[in-house]
Design an enzyme around this catalytic site. Structure first.
Site, PDB file in Angstrom:
ATOM      1  N   CYS A 142       0.844  -0.932  -0.067  1.00 22.56           N
ATOM      2  CA  CYS A 142      -0.362  -0.250  -0.286  1.00 22.56           C
ATOM      3  C   CYS A 142       1.003   0.930   0.161  1.00 22.56           C
ATOM      4  CB  CYS A 142      -1.050   0.237   1.322  1.00 22.56           C
ATOM      5  SG  CYS A 142      -2.287   1.061   0.890  1.00 22.56           S
ATOM      6  N   HIS A 235      -3.992  -4.590  -0.135  1.00 21.87           N
ATOM      7  CA  HIS A 235      -3.876  -5.337   1.320  1.00 21.87           C
ATOM      8  C   HIS A 235      -5.138  -6.735   1.045  1.00 21.87           C
ATOM      9  CE1 HIS A 235      -2.609  -1.731   3.672  1.00 21.87           C
ATOM     10  NE2 HIS A 235      -3.453  -0.821   3.007  1.00 21.87           N
ATOM     11  N   GLU A 237      -3.261  -8.764   3.260  1.00 25.19           N
ATOM     12  CA  GLU A 237      -2.910  -9.324   4.318  1.00 25.19           C
ATOM     13  C   GLU A 237      -4.313  -9.071   5.297  1.00 25.19           C
ATOM     14  OE1 GLU A 237      -1.601  -5.448   4.722  1.00 25.19           O
ATOM     15  OE2 GLU A 237      -2.070  -6.520   3.159  1.00 25.19           O
TER      16      GLU A 237
END
Length: 305
Positions: A142, A235, A237
């Protein structure tokens, strides 16, 4: 194989509740094997949450990973207890004498600032430069992806009229790349950002390769130096409830944040999020560790150049 992480890190108990095998440092030292050394520069405000999100993904590799956390000397976190930072994080000044097989640099909630206005810009660019010769492969996430592309290649960022917020489909541009091994023709990735990078700027630099794009959210993943640098603008994750927490935090406070798209079941915020990115998130991190770290790093870690 398990992760090798510091004793008493809060993520250990959280991951064990999810039936994920982790190994603390004390037990790992009894195994006669060289673990891959992964350092995480965690710039997110909720550091324990981000630690858990990343360790959840890294735990799926069959390799043993020794995880270390890096902190900035020029920045003091406001949302994480100082005791946690002192116990589990080390200053760059200490870690820069070492070499690492892989590095992850997270996003940060500072994307609307010019890079040079960021209080720790000098220190983070020193880390970016250090990683070029002391880390086999670095994964930028990001804001860090935008910052890394700007520092290394001069790629600018542009403000968005509305926050890029939700789950967006992405298309791998070359399915033969090891990072996409096992991927489908389309995958989904969460985004939560107020700025963007543009494909035309990237295409002008022959050192950069766009390897995933989205019709809605634009450039998804960029690769450089044969995979020694991978820039992910979203993102993968994120946990299932992260965008929900952000939406409820900002609702009624900001006028540039809409309902996250393609996220809630039936686009109804009173219903649970529909998780569509978890399988590819696990696959991408597993592929990164296997093909761009493990198979590329020298056995003698001091031979990294």
């Amino acid at each position: 194989m398990p992760l090798r992480i510091p004793d008493r890190l809060p993520a250990i108990d959280l991951l064990k509740e999810e039936n994920i095998f982790v190994m603390d440092h004390s037990r790992a030292t009894t195994q006669d094997i060289r673990p891959l050394r992964i350092v995480i520069l965690n710039l997110m405000p909720l550091k324990i949450t981000t630690e858990t999100d990343l360790l959840r993904l890294l735990s799926n590799t069959p390799l043993q990973l020794e995880i270390m956390f890096m902190r900035l000397k020029s920045h003091t976190p406001k949302n994480t207890p100082i005791e946690h930072m002192m116990l589990f994080y080390k200053d760059f000044e200490i870690l820069k004498t070492q070499k690492f097989d892989g590095m992850i640099v997270t996003g940060a909630p500072i994307e609307q600032l010019d890079y040079e206005e960021v209080s720790y810009w000098d220190e983070i660019t020193e880390i970016f430069e250090w990683a070029k010769t002391n880390v086999t492969s670095t994964l930028f996430i990001c804001w860090a992806a935008q910052a890394g592309l700007y520092y290394h290649y001069g790629i600018p960022k542009y403000p968005l009229p509305k926050k890029m917020f939700g789950i967006f489909r992405h298309f791998p541009q070359s399915t033969r790349l090891p990072i996409f091994r096992g991927f489908d023709d389309v995958f989904f990735m969460p985004h939560s950002r107020h700025t963007e990078i543009r494909r035309d700027d990237i295409l002008r630099d022959d050192r950069l390769q766009i390897i995933a794009e989205s019709p809605e959210s634009g450039v998804g993943i960029v690769m450089a130096r044969g995979g020694r640098e991978i820039f992910v603008t979203g993102h993968l994750e994120y946990a299932p409830n992260t965008l929900d927490n952000e939406y409820r935090r900002d609702r009624g406070i900001r006028d540039d944040v809409d309902l996250p798209v393609n996220y809630y079941l039936d686009n109804d915020p009173d219903k649970q999020p529909l998780v569509t990115w978890r399988a590819h998130a696990n696959l991408l991190y597993n592929n990164w560790v296997n093909y761009y770290v493990y198979q590329a790093t020298p056995y003698n870690i001091n031979d990294i150049r």
